[in-house]
Design an enzyme around this catalytic site. Structure first.
Site, PDB file in Angstrom:
ATOM      1  CE  LYS A   8      41.933  35.046  36.084  1.00 46.49           C
ATOM      2  NZ  LYS A   8      43.274  34.918  35.478  1.00 46.49           N
ATOM      3  NE  ARG A  83      42.033  28.991  36.704  1.00 44.64           N
ATOM      4  CZ  ARG A  83      42.324  29.950  37.602  1.00 44.64           C
ATOM      5  NH1 ARG A  83      41.454  30.276  38.519  1.00 44.64           N
ATOM      6  NH2 ARG A  83      43.478  30.575  37.539  1.00 44.64           N
ATOM      7  NE  ARG A 122      50.675  36.598  40.656  1.00 46.00           N
ATOM      8  CZ  ARG A 122      49.637  36.094  39.999  1.00 46.00           C
ATOM      9  NH1 ARG A 122      48.556  36.815  39.828  1.00 46.00           N
ATOM     10  NH2 ARG A 122      49.680  34.888  39.489  1.00 46.00           N
ATOM     11  NE  ARG A 128      49.763  33.245  43.141  1.00 44.79           N
ATOM     12  CZ  ARG A 128      48.663  33.311  42.396  1.00 44.79           C
ATOM     13  NH1 ARG A 128      47.894  34.369  42.453  1.00 44.79           N
ATOM     14  NH2 ARG A 128      48.348  32.319  41.602  1.00 44.79           N
ATOM     15  NE  ARG A 139      49.222  29.770  37.895  1.00 45.30           N
ATOM     16  CZ  ARG A 139      49.698  30.987  38.169  1.00 45.30           C
ATOM     17  NH1 ARG A 139      50.993  31.184  38.267  1.00 45.30           N
ATOM     18  NH2 ARG A 139      48.884  31.984  38.339  1.00 45.30           N
TER      19      ARG A 139
END
Ligand code: AMP
Length: 186
Positions: A8, A83, A122, A128, A139
């Site tokens: 996204k 969301r 990632r 992160r 998540r």
């Protein structure tokens, strides 16, 4: 829309740039606040680190302020928002007020194995804090429970555009523009 790791953020930036509108990423705004150690950042961090959603009131107020800025007057692309069902309702109210309308909801579809490998990659590249295995799982769960059902809400409004999110970034971008049936500016 799409699960964490669907691409996204990557697609939002490219598309927004080509359409000359801002990409409003709630995740990016939260992360910027966390880095700057603002009050909002300190509050959001607790939830983000656990992979939980930041409370609706906090998130909604932030989006409301952001889309009221001058650069969003001609339109904007939301990334990672809404969301929850409460956010859908709030967004409806906000854009009614600003005079915007939702043109399309782009849903990126990807397979589960690809998502896990993207997120782990990632984690290495961006470092992160919420890309650890446990938090990734949390998540994904939250997405299925709270966010995926929103697709149906938008489907009923006839504005959902489903796009295969597998493959190279540029391939996916081209698919999105084709599906939206709009011409990119460059
Ligand atoms: P993202 O970069 O979109 O994956 O967002 C990172 C984290 O920011 C999420 O796991 C949530 O903790 C928080 N967040 C981002 N967008 C929202 C939202 N619309 N509602 C609640 N929390 C959000």
């Amino acid at each position: 829309m799409g699960p964490p790791g669907a691409g996204k953020g990557t697609q939002a930036k490219v598309i927004a740039e080509r359409l000359s509108i801002p990409a409003v990423s709630t995740g990016d705004i939260f992360r910027a606040n966390v880095s700057a150690e603002t009050e909002l950042g300190l509050e959001a961090k607790r939830y983000m680190d656990a992979g939980d959603y930041v409370p609706d009131e906090v998130t909604n107020a932030m989006v409301r302020d952001r889309i009221a800025e001058d650069d969003a007057a001609q339109g904007f692309l939301l990334d990672g928002y809404p969301r929850t069902l409460a956010q859908v309702e709030e967004l409806d109210g906000m854009i009614k007020f600003t005079g915007h309308r939702l043109d399309a909801v782009v849903c990126l579809t990807v397979d589960q194995d690809e998502i896990v490998s993207r997120l782990l990659q990632r984690a290495q590249v961006e470092g992160r804090a919420d890309d650890t295995e446990d938090v990734i799982r949390r998540r994904q769960e939250l997405y299925v429970e709270q966010t995926e059902p929103l697709i149906e809400v938008y489907q009923q409004r006839g504005i959902v555009v489903e796009v295969d999110g597998m493959g190279e970034v540029t391939e996916v971008t081209n698919r999105i523009f084709e599906a939206l049936d709009v011409l990119p500016e460059s």
